[in-house]
Design a protein around this motif. Structure first.
Motif, PDB file in Angstrom:
ATOM      1  N   ALA A  94       0.833  -1.205   0.000  1.00 27.95           N
ATOM      2  CA  ALA A  94       0.000   0.000   0.000  1.00 27.95           C
ATOM      3  C   ALA A  94       0.866   1.252   0.000  1.00 27.95           C
ATOM      4  CB  ALA A  94      -0.934  -0.016   1.204  1.00 27.95           C
ATOM      5  N   PHE A  95       1.955   1.244   0.765  1.00 26.97           N
ATOM      6  CA  PHE A  95       2.865   2.385   0.738  1.00 26.97           C
ATOM      7  C   PHE A  95       3.515   2.547  -0.633  1.00 26.97           C
ATOM      8  CE2 PHE A  95       3.435   2.266   5.559  1.00 26.97           C
ATOM      9  CZ  PHE A  95       2.710   3.430   5.742  1.00 26.97           C
ATOM     10  N   THR A  96       3.811   1.439  -1.297  1.00 25.39           N
ATOM     11  CA  THR A  96       4.391   1.489  -2.638  1.00 25.39           C
ATOM     12  C   THR A  96       3.427   2.135  -3.618  1.00 25.39           C
ATOM     13  OG1 THR A  96       5.723  -0.480  -2.209  1.00 25.39           O
ATOM     14  CG2 THR A  96       5.342   0.093  -4.518  1.00 25.39           C
ATOM     15  N   ILE A  97       2.168   1.729  -3.552  1.00 25.91           N
ATOM     16  CA  ILE A  97       1.167   2.314  -4.446  1.00 25.91           C
ATOM     17  C   ILE A  97       1.062   3.811  -4.206  1.00 25.91           C
ATOM     18  CG2 ILE A  97      -1.308   2.364  -4.992  1.00 25.91           C
ATOM     19  CD1 ILE A  97      -1.287  -0.697  -4.425  1.00 25.91           C
ATOM     20  N   SER A  98       1.006   4.217  -2.947  1.00 23.13           N
ATOM     21  CA  SER A  98       0.933   5.651  -2.633  1.00 23.13           C
ATOM     22  C   SER A  98       2.163   6.382  -3.148  1.00 23.13           C
ATOM     23  CB  SER A  98       0.823   5.869  -1.128  1.00 23.13           C
ATOM     24  OG  SER A  98      -0.447   5.539  -0.676  1.00 23.13           O
ATOM     25  N   TYR A 101       2.136   6.834  -6.972  1.00 19.52           N
ATOM     26  CA  TYR A 101       1.172   7.841  -7.411  1.00 19.52           C
ATOM     27  C   TYR A 101       1.572   9.249  -6.977  1.00 19.52           C
ATOM     28  CZ  TYR A 101      -2.220   5.028  -9.805  1.00 19.52           C
ATOM     29  OH  TYR A 101      -2.829   4.227 -10.733  1.00 19.52           O
ATOM     30  N   VAL A 102       2.216   9.377  -5.817  1.00 17.74           N
ATOM     31  CA  VAL A 102       2.722  10.700  -5.420  1.00 17.74           C
ATOM     32  C   VAL A 102       3.799  11.139  -6.412  1.00 17.74           C
ATOM     33  CG1 VAL A 102       4.104  11.903  -3.673  1.00 17.74           C
ATOM     34  CG2 VAL A 102       2.108  10.590  -2.993  1.00 17.74           C
ATOM     35  N   ALA A 103       4.679  10.224  -6.794  1.00 19.91           N
ATOM     36  CA  ALA A 103       5.717  10.552  -7.766  1.00 19.91           C
ATOM     37  C   ALA A 103       5.124  10.846  -9.142  1.00 19.91           C
ATOM     38  CB  ALA A 103       6.730   9.413  -7.862  1.00 19.91           C
ATOM     39  N   GLY A 104       4.019  10.201  -9.479  1.00 24.46           N
ATOM     40  CA  GLY A 104       3.400  10.393 -10.789  1.00 24.46           C
ATOM     41  C   GLY A 104       2.400  11.526 -10.851  1.00 24.46           C
ATOM     42  N   LEU A 105       2.143  12.177  -9.724  1.00 25.42           N
ATOM     43  CA  LEU A 105       1.171  13.272  -9.709  1.00 25.42           C
ATOM     44  C   LEU A 105       1.535  14.413 -10.664  1.00 25.42           C
ATOM     45  CD1 LEU A 105      -1.439  13.180  -8.184  1.00 25.42           C
ATOM     46  CD2 LEU A 105      -0.444  14.590  -6.419  1.00 25.42           C
ATOM     47  N   PRO A 106       2.813  14.784 -10.803  1.00 23.20           N
ATOM     48  CA  PRO A 106       3.119  15.813 -11.810  1.00 23.20           C
ATOM     49  C   PRO A 106       2.759  15.389 -13.235  1.00 23.20           C
ATOM     50  CG  PRO A 106       4.939  15.599 -10.287  1.00 23.20           C
ATOM     51  CD  PRO A 106       3.979  14.486  -9.980  1.00 23.20           C
ATOM     52  N   PHE A 107       2.970  14.110 -13.554  1.00 20.44           N
ATOM     53  CA  PHE A 107       2.579  13.631 -14.877  1.00 20.44           C
ATOM     54  C   PHE A 107       1.063  13.669 -15.030  1.00 20.44           C
ATOM     55  CE2 PHE A 107       6.669  11.277 -14.360  1.00 20.44           C
ATOM     56  CZ  PHE A 107       7.347  11.914 -15.378  1.00 20.44           C
ATOM     57  N   GLY A 124      -6.263  10.584  -8.880  1.00 19.16           N
ATOM     58  CA  GLY A 124      -4.936  10.265  -8.352  1.00 19.16           C
ATOM     59  C   GLY A 124      -4.857  10.484  -6.857  1.00 19.16           C
ATOM     60  N   LEU A 125      -5.441  11.572  -6.378  1.00 21.54           N
ATOM     61  CA  LEU A 125      -5.433  11.846  -4.941  1.00 21.54           C
ATOM     62  C   LEU A 125      -6.260  10.828  -4.169  1.00 21.54           C
ATOM     63  CD1 LEU A 125      -5.685  15.743  -4.954  1.00 21.54           C
ATOM     64  CD2 LEU A 125      -3.695  14.340  -4.387  1.00 21.54           C
ATOM     65  N   PHE A 129      -4.855   8.506  -1.209  1.00 23.97           N
ATOM     66  CA  PHE A 129      -5.493   8.501   0.109  1.00 23.97           C
ATOM     67  C   PHE A 129      -5.978   7.096   0.475  1.00 23.97           C
ATOM     68  CE2 PHE A 129      -9.313   8.979   2.772  1.00 23.97           C
ATOM     69  CZ  PHE A 129      -8.729   9.564   3.881  1.00 23.97           C
ATOM     70  N   ALA A 130      -6.606   6.394  -0.460  1.00 19.79           N
ATOM     71  CA  ALA A 130      -7.132   5.057  -0.169  1.00 19.79           C
ATOM     72  C   ALA A 130      -6.010   4.084   0.167  1.00 19.79           C
ATOM     73  CB  ALA A 130      -7.946   4.547  -1.348  1.00 19.79           C
ATOM     74  N   SER A 131      -4.920   4.143  -0.564  1.00 13.55           N
ATOM     75  CA  SER A 131      -3.828   3.213  -0.271  1.00 13.55           C
ATOM     76  C   SER A 131      -3.135   3.571   1.042  1.00 13.55           C
ATOM     77  CB  SER A 131      -2.831   3.159  -1.427  1.00 13.55           C
ATOM     78  OG  SER A 131      -2.282   4.422  -1.676  1.00 13.55           O
ATOM     79  N   MET A 132      -3.107   4.843   1.386  1.00 14.36           N
ATOM     80  CA  MET A 132      -2.546   5.222   2.695  1.00 14.36           C
ATOM     81  C   MET A 132      -3.445   4.721   3.828  1.00 14.36           C
ATOM     82  SD  MET A 132       0.359   6.565   2.364  1.00 14.36           S
ATOM     83  CE  MET A 132       0.657   7.295   3.953  1.00 14.36           C
ATOM     84  N   VAL A 133      -4.750   4.771   3.636  1.00 10.02           N
ATOM     85  CA  VAL A 133      -5.670   4.241   4.641  1.00 10.02           C
ATOM     86  C   VAL A 133      -5.459   2.741   4.811  1.00 10.02           C
ATOM     87  CG1 VAL A 133      -8.114   3.777   5.101  1.00 10.02           C
ATOM     88  CG2 VAL A 133      -7.398   6.053   4.394  1.00 10.02           C
ATOM     89  N   VAL A 134      -5.297   2.032   3.715  1.00  7.19           N
ATOM     90  CA  VAL A 134      -5.045   0.591   3.785  1.00  7.19           C
ATOM     91  C   VAL A 134      -3.722   0.325   4.499  1.00  7.19           C
ATOM     92  CG1 VAL A 134      -4.521  -1.455   2.386  1.00  7.19           C
ATOM     93  CG2 VAL A 134      -6.452   0.006   1.788  1.00  7.19           C
TER      94      VAL A 134
END
Length: 159
Positions: A94-98, A101-107, A124-125, A129-134
């Protein structure tokens, strides 16, 4: 107990099917469309493919760990180190997914700006958020399970 875990196992498989279909059919078309929007960024489709496939691999790894956790429950091994390790792996996925996506947010911002789709950033947000909750939920369960295992081992030593 087996009936309930069977239902959850089916639910895990049903969660995997749309993501698998998206990986096979959707991700390549998303990368091709991004390449059409940004011909100057020749490496953008590769970044998109790599990012989405990394998140898909983390998602499928987390689902596999969830299936392992359900099988431990079926075998009455819910309070074991194997369950703690499965929860730890779910947390890392879950941290990896977050992180991806944080790194890909500029794209995502570039694509949303060019395509005039501000909802893309919101999606994207939501994924972040969902993966951080998990991840936080898995971390809490991991600590609770570790405490329960410690209490159980202390009680086993007392008797």
């Amino acid at each position: 107990m087996i009936r309930e875990t069977l239902f959850l196992k089916i639910a895990v498989f049903l969660m995997a099917l749309p993501i698998l279909a998206l990986c096979i059919f959707g991700v390549p078309s998303i990368a091709r469309e991004a390449a059409g929007f940004y011909p100057g960024f020749s490496s953008l489709p590769y970044f998109i493919l790599i990012g989405l496939y990394i998140t898909a691999a983390a998602f499928f790894t987390a689902l596999y760990q969830a299936l392992r956790l359900l099988s431990y429950i079926d075998k009455n091994k819910a309070f074991s180190d194997l369950s703690v390790k499965a929860l730890q792996m779910i947390k890392y996925c879950a941290f990896t997914i977050s992180g991806v996506y944080v790194a890909g947010l500029p794209f995502l911002y570039l694509i949303a700006e060019k395509d005039d789709a501000p909802g893309l950033i919101v999606i994207g947000l939501v994924i972040i958020f969902a993966s951080m909750v998990v991840a936080v939920f898995a971390a809490v369960l991991q600590k609770l399970l570790r405490s329960a295992i410690d209490i159980k081992s202390e009680n086993d030593l007392t008797v």
